[in-house]
Enzyme design. Structure first.
Site, PDB file in Angstrom:
ATOM      1  N   SER A  20      -0.170  -1.267   2.431  1.00  0.00           N
ATOM      2  CA  SER A  20       0.972  -1.909   3.086  1.00  0.00           C
ATOM      3  C   SER A  20       0.616  -3.044   4.032  1.00  0.00           C
ATOM      4  O   SER A  20       1.497  -3.692   4.582  1.00  0.00           O
ATOM      5  CB  SER A  20       1.810  -0.871   3.833  1.00  0.00           C
ATOM      6  OG  SER A  20       2.495  -0.052   2.916  1.00  0.00           O
ATOM      7  N   SER A  30       4.684  -2.206   2.820  1.00  0.00           N
ATOM      8  CA  SER A  30       5.868  -2.098   3.655  1.00  0.00           C
ATOM      9  C   SER A  30       5.890  -3.074   4.831  1.00  0.00           C
ATOM     10  O   SER A  30       6.926  -3.289   5.455  1.00  0.00           O
ATOM     11  CB  SER A  30       5.975  -0.668   4.196  1.00  0.00           C
ATOM     12  OG  SER A  30       4.838  -0.348   5.008  1.00  0.00           O
ATOM     13  N   LYS A  82       4.861  -4.212  14.062  1.00  0.00           N
ATOM     14  CA  LYS A  82       5.682  -3.574  13.033  1.00  0.00           C
ATOM     15  C   LYS A  82       6.591  -2.518  13.663  1.00  0.00           C
ATOM     16  O   LYS A  82       6.197  -1.835  14.613  1.00  0.00           O
ATOM     17  CB  LYS A  82       4.764  -2.941  11.979  1.00  0.00           C
ATOM     18  CG  LYS A  82       5.475  -2.344  10.773  1.00  0.00           C
ATOM     19  CD  LYS A  82       4.465  -1.825   9.756  1.00  0.00           C
ATOM     20  CE  LYS A  82       5.114  -1.156   8.563  1.00  0.00           C
ATOM     21  NZ  LYS A  82       4.131  -0.660   7.583  1.00  0.00           N
TER      22      LYS A  82
END
Length: 477
Positions: free
Chosen positions: A175, A151, A76
């Protein structure tokens, strides 16, 4: 049939000399190129990944390769990787190149995992739909008109579309688990402090947790056991020993399972999700487990508590991004004060600015006790209630999300509706306990449904074993 859907398949192919690491990386690179419209990757490390692969092939030939040799991982865009850009999908960190590698990522590299690129996400991890990225939205591979969740949307889609073997995300209030549910993959949020946060660009420091996306429990457990453990660079990391999760997946004992009345019977819960959750609970009863409904009277307070505390921490953490040391700096400033103001106004997206302003408000002198202090007290009540429940029961089972993946733009003009997407995931984050989302069928549109399981702190081994049992073909026959 797609290749390399599991690390076990990769490992067997390497052992039989049917392939090598360079060929595996080239396979994933071609998949990433073919699926470029999904926008899961913001940068692909083609050259460095192939160089890593070549070096690992030599190690394999010499019999010196680590336990993750051949595993290809996406990270990420909030995780630092030395000499590679990390900008948290934000304009304000545009062009920032990390000077070191975060502990979690480094431990995977040390075991010969190959890092193939950085993955799109909501800016600074703030969002539930991956619509808040400076790099544009990520598309759900099952239905490209729908969100992948957030997210960590890019991380979820990378595994969903087989663009890498596993991926790393971060979970502050859901997330990892929410996008895992929306994309039909497995996603874990470990116990807070189980994995070092060194090298993670912070959103809310007392909530942020690095988690793992995978297509199966075995791969997920193997990655977590490699990353987890104490770290001298992170004083909040736990010093508890790390079990070999991937070798402890057998589950063969009766369990005591609680489900929360307020979640299963919530008016916000999509009917198919309710039906699928109740079906699992009924099957568990048939298999001889104790399954009991319990009340969770604090459910209505979990989401407000989470957003008060996380926005306060975000306000503090993001104050460092001011245009002075690194990242974006406005070209329109005429003095120091205007440089600060304009840099932050131009550099941060709307959602990040909203959360900074909320956090600054609850930390202000006039409202600190009314909001922040009170929220800390309620957090303690939620944590105590959850931990007490998990001393009486082995697991808490509940839906991961109130709905399946919604369409782009559906909640864009209603922040509160967007925040409500986290209503079932924030309890584990506020409490600090581990939680995993596993696939639990589909709705009538063919969209994945997630089932969430929680257990007590540092019991990831038991969590994985139970999740492995629930995902086994024998349980779902």
């Amino acid at each position: 049939m797609e290749k390399f859907r599991s690390f076990d398949e990769i490992r067997k192919s390497l052992e039989k000399k049917e392939t090598d690491c360079k060929a595996i990386v080239k396979y994933y690179l071609s998949k990433i190129e073919t699926k470029a419209q999904l926008n899961a990757f913001v940068e692909v490390y083609s050259q460095s990944a192939l160089a890593q692969a070549a070096a690992i092939d030599e190690k394999i030939a010499a019999g010196k390769a680590g336990k993750l040799a051949g595993m290809v991982i996406g990270i990420k865009d909030v995780l630092c990787f030395n000499e590679h850009e990390s900008n948290a999908s934000s304009k304000i960190l545009e062009g920032f190149e990390s000077q070191f590698t975060g502990t979690a990522v480094q431990r995977l590299i040390d075991e010969d995992a190959i890092i193939i690129g950085r993955l799109n996400c909501d800016e600074f991890g703030m969002g539930s739909s991956n619509e808040n990225s400076v790099h544009g939205k990520v598309l759900n591979a099952i239905d490209e008109s729908r969100v992948p969740g957030g997210s960590s949307g890019g991380s979820a889609v990378a595994v969903q579309a087989n663009l890498c073997t596993v991926s790393l995300g971060t979970d502050t209030g859901g997330s990892v688990r929410q996008p895992a549910a929306f994309t039909g993959v497995i996603g874990i949020k470990p116990t807070y402090s189980r994995v070092s946060r060194f090298g993670l660009i912070a959103y809310a420091s007392s909530f942020d947790t690095i988690g793992v996306f995978s297509n199966n429990i075995q791969d997920n457990a193997l990655v977590l056991e490699t990353m987890a453990g104490p770290d001298d660079y992170d004083s909040t990391s736990s010093r508890k020993p790390v079990p070999s999760y991937s070798k402890l997946l057998h589950f063969d004992k009766p369990a005591k399972i609680a489900y929360l009345k307020e979640t299963v019977h919530s008016e916000a819960l999509q009917p198919e999700i309710k039906a699928n959750t109740l079906n699992v609970l009924e099957k568990l009863k048939e298999e001889g487990h104790t399954v009991e409904e319990v009340n969770f009277p604090l459910l209505d307070y979990v989401l407000p508590t989470y957003y008060i505390l996380t926005t306060a921490e975000a306000s503090s953490n993001l104050s460092r991004f001011d245009g002075v040391k690194y990242g974006y700096r406005t070209s329109n400033a005429h003095n120091l004060e205007s440089m600060y103001k304009l840099t932050r106004t131009e550099g941060f997206g709307e959602e990040v600015k909203r959360r900074i302003m909320l956090g600054t408000f609850v930390l202000s002198a006039s409202y600190y006790d009314a909001y922040f202090t009170k929220a800390q007290k309620v957090r303690k009540l939620i944590k105590d209630f959850t931990e007490d429940l998990l001393t009486k029961y082995d697991y808490i089972v509940l839906p991961t999300t109130p709905s399946t993946a919604f369409k782009f733009g559906e909640h864009s003009n209603d922040p509160v509706a967007m925040y409500l997407e986290d209503m079932f995931t924030v309890q584990a984050s506020v409490s600090g306990v581990p939680s995993i989302s596993i696939p639990n069928g589909k709705d009538n549109k063919g969209l994945p449904i997630g089932l969430q399981i929680m257990t007590n702190s540092f019991k990831e081994a038991e969590l994985y074993a139970f999740a492995n049992y629930l995902t086994a073909a024998a349980f779902n026959k």
